[in-house]
Design an enzyme around this catalytic site. Structure first.
Site, PDB file in Angstrom:
ATOM      1  N   LYS A  10      39.183   6.823 -17.567  1.00 55.66           N
ATOM      2  CA  LYS A  10      40.628   6.670 -17.721  1.00 55.66           C
ATOM      3  C   LYS A  10      41.004   5.702 -18.839  1.00 55.66           C
ATOM      4  O   LYS A  10      42.189   5.469 -19.093  1.00 55.66           O
ATOM      5  CB  LYS A  10      41.253   6.217 -16.393  1.00 55.66           C
ATOM      6  CG  LYS A  10      41.132   7.272 -15.300  1.00 55.66           C
ATOM      7  CD  LYS A  10      41.735   6.819 -13.987  1.00 55.66           C
ATOM      8  CE  LYS A  10      43.245   6.821 -14.037  1.00 55.66           C
ATOM      9  NZ  LYS A  10      43.830   6.509 -12.698  1.00 55.66           N
ATOM     10  N   HIS A 148      41.459  -3.551 -36.705  1.00 54.42           N
ATOM     11  CA  HIS A 148      41.497  -2.774 -35.467  1.00 54.42           C
ATOM     12  C   HIS A 148      42.785  -3.059 -34.697  1.00 54.42           C
ATOM     13  O   HIS A 148      43.490  -4.029 -34.977  1.00 54.42           O
ATOM     14  CB  HIS A 148      40.291  -3.088 -34.577  1.00 54.42           C
ATOM     15  CG  HIS A 148      39.044  -2.386 -34.992  1.00 54.42           C
ATOM     16  ND1 HIS A 148      38.190  -2.895 -35.948  1.00 54.42           N
ATOM     17  CD2 HIS A 148      38.501  -1.195 -34.602  1.00 54.42           C
ATOM     18  CE1 HIS A 148      37.166  -2.063 -36.118  1.00 54.42           C
ATOM     19  NE2 HIS A 148      37.338  -1.023 -35.315  1.00 54.42           N
ATOM     20  N   LYS A 152      41.659  -4.673 -29.061  1.00 55.15           N
ATOM     21  CA  LYS A 152      40.205  -4.834 -29.210  1.00 55.15           C
ATOM     22  C   LYS A 152      39.797  -6.255 -28.837  1.00 55.15           C
ATOM     23  O   LYS A 152      40.406  -7.226 -29.295  1.00 55.15           O
ATOM     24  CB  LYS A 152      39.765  -4.505 -30.631  1.00 55.15           C
ATOM     25  CG  LYS A 152      38.242  -4.495 -30.802  1.00 55.15           C
ATOM     26  CD  LYS A 152      37.845  -3.869 -32.138  1.00 55.15           C
ATOM     27  CE  LYS A 152      36.330  -3.899 -32.335  1.00 55.15           C
ATOM     28  NZ  LYS A 152      35.609  -3.105 -31.312  1.00 55.15           N
TER      29      LYS A 152
END
Length: 260
Positions: A10, A148, A152
């Site tokens: 998920k 990013h 992250k």
């Protein structure tokens, strides 16, 4: 047909992996896993689902496990997979040298593949950048930046570290001795061999990596930009297909899959 188990189904990466497996003609979604409390709705996928790795993997012998989680979770998974015999594809980043050494030990017992970035483009860069280093010589300073998304958790990225390491080694340097992950204050001039690896975090950037070669009167920039997580998912599933036919004995990486 290759049976696949998705860990963290998920999550952002897990959801992409599940979708790619479902759309594939030669892969079967054998099982999915999530943390306790997050498993709601998984049974709608029509496969084995659960929160206990031992229980799930025992039900799907031979299925290739694809894991993009955390170092601690990955090591726990490998401990179980080394008993059940399931091959494991690892995209987890942020591992210490000690944790990587443990992964290598597990690879002696069960087929294990590990890559910080599974896109074909990045793995081509791992071959191209050392050639640039050798051609340019030590007159060019080397730096690396990565960007990013703001979710992250590790920095610099595993991909940036791998790319910078291959650049350092191509110049005959030991990466841990020349790396520079931050610069702040009056620190003096840049040393000849240091290699900066800097991180930017923000927005929903999937992943940008740029290698810099800065010389007298010019600079060369080599950039890889990932536009979708599907790039990494397809690379991981390519590795899963390949790993399903391999034996234990060494820690495999993308160079083995691409045969480069």
């Amino acid at each position: 047909m290759t049976d696949v188990v998705i860990i963290g189904a998920k999550g952002r990466m897990g959801d992409t992996l599940v979708r790619c497996v479902q759309q594939s003609d030669d892969l079967k979604l054998a099982a999915v896993m999530e943390r306790s409390g997050c498993e709601e709705g998984l049974d709608s996928l029509g496969c084995v689902c659960g929160t206990d790795a031992q229980e799930v993997l025992t039900k799907v012998p031979g299925a290739v496990v694809v894991d993009f989680t955390s170092p601690a979770a990955t090591l726990k998974l490998l401990e179980i997979a080394s008993v059940t015999g399931n091959p494991v594809v690892i995209g987890t980043t942020g591992m210490t040298n000690e944790e990587l050494a443990q992964v290598e030990e597990f690879a002696k017992k069960v087929p294990v593949f590990l890559a910080p970035n599974m896109s074909v483009g990045v793995n081509v860069l791992l071959k191209v950048l050392p050639e640039l280093v050798r051609m340019l010589g030590d007159a060019y300073d080397m730096e690396m930046t990565e960007i990013h998304h703001n979710k992250k958790v590790d920095s610099p990225s595993g991909t940036a570290l791998k790319l910078a390491q291959c650049m350092a080694e191509a110049r005959g340097l030991v990466y841990d001795e020349v790396k520079k992950h931050s610069r702040d204050g009056i620190i003096g001039a840049r040393t000849k061999d240091e290699l900066g690896v800097m991180a930017v975090r923000g927005g929903d950037v999937v992943g940008d990596h740029t290698a810099y070669f800065l010389g007298p009167g010019e600079r060369i920039e080599v950039t890889h930009r990932a536009h979708s997580r599907e790039t990494f998912a397809q690379g991981a599933l390519r590795a899963a297909r390949w790993l399903s036919e391999q034996k234990p004995g060494k820690l495999y990486d993308m160079a083995d899959v691409l045969d480069v």
